[in-house]
Scaffold this motif. Structure first.
Motif, PDB file in Angstrom:
ATOM      1  N   GLY A   8       0.867  -1.352  -0.057  1.00 58.50           N
ATOM      2  CA  GLY A   8       0.077   0.053   0.055  1.00 58.50           C
ATOM      3  C   GLY A   8       0.878   1.480   0.111  1.00 58.50           C
ATOM      4  N   GLY A   9       0.203   2.333  -0.132  1.00 58.83           N
ATOM      5  CA  GLY A   9       0.743   3.505  -0.279  1.00 58.83           C
ATOM      6  C   GLY A   9      -0.008   4.630  -0.578  1.00 58.83           C
ATOM      7  N   LEU A  10       0.662   5.869  -0.866  1.00 60.20           N
ATOM      8  CA  LEU A  10       0.055   7.175  -1.238  1.00 60.20           C
ATOM      9  C   LEU A  10       0.434   7.377  -2.694  1.00 60.20           C
ATOM     10  CD1 LEU A  10      -1.780   9.944  -0.741  1.00 60.20           C
ATOM     11  CD2 LEU A  10       0.537  10.855   0.031  1.00 60.20           C
ATOM     12  N   VAL A  11      -0.822   7.522  -3.609  1.00 59.56           N
ATOM     13  CA  VAL A  11      -0.505   7.682  -4.827  1.00 59.56           C
ATOM     14  C   VAL A  11      -1.499   8.938  -5.483  1.00 59.56           C
ATOM     15  CG1 VAL A  11       0.352   5.354  -5.617  1.00 59.56           C
ATOM     16  CG2 VAL A  11      -2.189   6.086  -5.512  1.00 59.56           C
ATOM     17  N   GLN A  12      -1.271   9.180  -6.466  1.00 58.86           N
ATOM     18  CA  GLN A  12      -2.274  10.132  -7.196  1.00 58.86           C
ATOM     19  C   GLN A  12      -3.293   9.418  -8.011  1.00 58.86           C
ATOM     20  OE1 GLN A  12       0.265  12.868  -9.118  1.00 58.86           O
ATOM     21  NE2 GLN A  12       0.512  14.319  -7.426  1.00 58.86           N
ATOM     22  N   ALA A  13      -4.292  10.321  -8.278  1.00 57.80           N
ATOM     23  CA  ALA A  13      -5.526   9.790  -9.193  1.00 57.80           C
ATOM     24  C   ALA A  13      -4.807   9.352 -10.404  1.00 57.80           C
ATOM     25  CB  ALA A  13      -6.628  10.629  -8.995  1.00 57.80           C
ATOM     26  N   GLY A  14      -5.166   8.183 -11.151  1.00 57.89           N
ATOM     27  CA  GLY A  14      -4.571   7.733 -12.500  1.00 57.89           C
ATOM     28  C   GLY A  14      -3.426   7.044 -12.244  1.00 57.89           C
ATOM     29  N   ASP A  15      -2.680   6.731 -11.114  1.00 55.44           N
ATOM     30  CA  ASP A  15      -1.495   5.764 -10.834  1.00 55.44           C
ATOM     31  C   ASP A  15      -1.996   4.497 -10.562  1.00 55.44           C
ATOM     32  OD1 ASP A  15       0.497   8.431  -8.973  1.00 55.44           O
ATOM     33  OD2 ASP A  15       0.075   7.917 -11.141  1.00 55.44           O
ATOM     34  N   SER A  16      -0.985   3.713 -10.570  1.00 56.17           N
ATOM     35  CA  SER A  16      -1.010   2.233 -10.491  1.00 56.17           C
ATOM     36  C   SER A  16      -0.400   1.769  -9.326  1.00 56.17           C
ATOM     37  CB  SER A  16      -0.504   1.653 -11.512  1.00 56.17           C
ATOM     38  OG  SER A  16      -1.136   1.747 -12.727  1.00 56.17           O
ATOM     39  N   TYR A  79      -1.467 -11.483  -5.829  1.00 60.52           N
ATOM     40  CA  TYR A  79      -0.941 -10.178  -6.092  1.00 60.52           C
ATOM     41  C   TYR A  79      -2.400  -9.316  -6.597  1.00 60.52           C
ATOM     42  CZ  TYR A  79       3.677 -11.512  -6.166  1.00 60.52           C
ATOM     43  OH  TYR A  79       4.807 -12.338  -5.691  1.00 60.52           O
ATOM     44  N   LEU A  80      -2.584  -8.089  -6.364  1.00 58.90           N
ATOM     45  CA  LEU A  80      -3.634  -7.322  -6.771  1.00 58.90           C
ATOM     46  C   LEU A  80      -2.901  -6.219  -7.319  1.00 58.90           C
ATOM     47  CD1 LEU A  80      -6.806  -6.889  -7.051  1.00 58.90           C
ATOM     48  CD2 LEU A  80      -6.565  -5.469  -4.923  1.00 58.90           C
ATOM     49  N   GLN A  81      -3.022  -5.998  -8.956  1.00 61.35           N
ATOM     50  CA  GLN A  81      -2.515  -5.025  -9.447  1.00 61.35           C
ATOM     51  C   GLN A  81      -3.524  -4.110  -9.718  1.00 61.35           C
ATOM     52  OE1 GLN A  81       0.610  -4.129 -11.315  1.00 61.35           O
ATOM     53  NE2 GLN A  81      -0.324  -2.380 -11.837  1.00 61.35           N
ATOM     54  N   MET A  82      -3.541  -2.763  -9.225  1.00 57.05           N
ATOM     55  CA  MET A  82      -4.472  -1.817  -9.382  1.00 57.05           C
ATOM     56  C   MET A  82      -4.192  -0.702 -10.329  1.00 57.05           C
ATOM     57  SD  MET A  82      -5.746  -1.683  -5.408  1.00 57.05           S
ATOM     58  CE  MET A  82      -4.260  -1.046  -4.701  1.00 57.05           C
ATOM     59  N   ASN A  83      -4.883  -0.397 -11.515  1.00 58.08           N
ATOM     60  CA  ASN A  83      -4.803   0.671 -12.389  1.00 58.08           C
ATOM     61  C   ASN A  83      -5.578   1.637 -12.331  1.00 58.08           C
ATOM     62  OD1 ASN A  83      -2.138  -0.879 -13.421  1.00 58.08           O
ATOM     63  ND2 ASN A  83      -3.597  -2.146 -14.893  1.00 58.08           N
ATOM     64  N   SER A  84      -5.372   2.829 -12.697  1.00 59.48           N
ATOM     65  CA  SER A  84      -6.324   3.809 -12.983  1.00 59.48           C
ATOM     66  C   SER A  84      -6.935   4.158 -11.506  1.00 59.48           C
ATOM     67  CB  SER A  84      -7.273   3.484 -14.002  1.00 59.48           C
ATOM     68  OG  SER A  84      -6.690   3.381 -15.264  1.00 59.48           O
ATOM     69  N   LEU A  85      -6.195   4.100 -10.489  1.00 58.98           N
ATOM     70  CA  LEU A  85      -6.838   4.476  -9.234  1.00 58.98           C
ATOM     71  C   LEU A  85      -7.646   5.639  -9.275  1.00 58.98           C
ATOM     72  CD1 LEU A  85      -3.618   3.050  -7.174  1.00 58.98           C
ATOM     73  CD2 LEU A  85      -6.229   2.182  -7.096  1.00 58.98           C
ATOM     74  N   LYS A  86      -8.575   5.809  -8.197  1.00 60.60           N
ATOM     75  CA  LYS A  86      -9.507   6.835  -8.032  1.00 60.60           C
ATOM     76  C   LYS A  86      -9.607   7.268  -6.735  1.00 60.60           C
ATOM     77  CE  LYS A  86     -12.570   5.043 -11.568  1.00 60.60           C
ATOM     78  NZ  LYS A  86     -14.014   4.747 -12.001  1.00 60.60           N
ATOM     79  N   PRO A  87      -9.706   8.321  -6.177  1.00 62.46           N
ATOM     80  CA  PRO A  87      -9.738   8.684  -4.858  1.00 62.46           C
ATOM     81  C   PRO A  87     -10.871   7.793  -4.126  1.00 62.46           C
ATOM     82  CG  PRO A  87      -9.766  10.769  -6.161  1.00 62.46           C
ATOM     83  CD  PRO A  87      -9.953   9.597  -7.016  1.00 62.46           C
ATOM     84  N   GLU A  88     -11.930   7.320  -4.797  1.00 68.31           N
ATOM     85  CA  GLU A  88     -12.820   6.343  -4.103  1.00 68.31           C
ATOM     86  C   GLU A  88     -12.280   4.948  -3.769  1.00 68.31           C
ATOM     87  OE1 GLU A  88     -13.398   8.432  -7.083  1.00 68.31           O
ATOM     88  OE2 GLU A  88     -14.694   7.248  -8.235  1.00 68.31           O
ATOM     89  N   ASP A  89     -11.006   4.601  -4.176  1.00 67.73           N
ATOM     90  CA  ASP A  89     -10.404   3.520  -4.009  1.00 67.73           C
ATOM     91  C   ASP A  89      -9.619   3.633  -2.680  1.00 67.73           C
ATOM     92  OD1 ASP A  89      -9.755   3.457  -7.429  1.00 67.73           O
ATOM     93  OD2 ASP A  89     -11.027   2.144  -6.469  1.00 67.73           O
ATOM     94  N   THR A  90      -9.707   4.699  -2.049  1.00 67.58           N
ATOM     95  CA  THR A  90      -8.912   5.123  -0.781  1.00 67.58           C
ATOM     96  C   THR A  90      -9.511   4.018   0.297  1.00 67.58           C
ATOM     97  OG1 THR A  90      -8.152   7.238  -1.395  1.00 67.58           O
ATOM     98  CG2 THR A  90      -8.477   6.657   0.951  1.00 67.58           C
TER      99      THR A  90
END
Length: 123
Positions: A8-16, A79-90
């Motif tokens: 886990g970590g802190l990323v920006q919207a659209g990141d993976s 593994y869980l690869q998460m792409n196109s992350l959105k703020p609501e994925d927090t």
């Protein structure tokens, strides 16, 4: 400890981001492996699941096409690869083992849980 989640970590919207779940031998033989998440004030919700063989995968409408769950075999990490992350994925993301093919979306039916890893997506 039978399940160990990390990544886990802190990323920006659209990141993976890729989450990992190390699985002990005992937990690895227990049916469906799932990823769940819990946002503040909300109930734990299903994110993705995979059968013990790795041949069948399951997603929700909100994660299908953006998230990918993988494992090589019943003893390998999940593994869980998460792409196109959105703020609501927090949320805090948890891996779980021991789920059933019939009830994999229900967190109450899983026998083993990892400690959770925080994912924060900024807008």
């Amino acid at each position: 400890v039978q399940l160990q989640a990390s990544g886990g970590g802190l990323v920006q919207a659209g990141d993976s981001l890729t989450l990992s779940c190390e699985v002990s031998r005992r937990a690895s033989s227990s049916g469906v492996m799932g990823w769940f998440r819990a946002a503040p004030g909300k109930e734990r919700e299903f994110v993705a699941g995979i059968s013990s063989s790795g041949h069948s995968t399951f997603y929700t409408d909100s994660t299908e096409g953006r998230f990918t769950i993988t494992r090589s075999n019943a003893q390998s990490p999940v593994y869980l690869q998460m792409n196109s992350l959105k703020p609501e994925d927090t949320a805090v993301y948890y891996c779980a083992a021991g789920g059933s093919l019939r009830t994999y979306k229900n967190y109450k039916t899983y026998n083993y849980w990892g400690q959770g890893t925080q994912v924060t997506v900024s807008s």
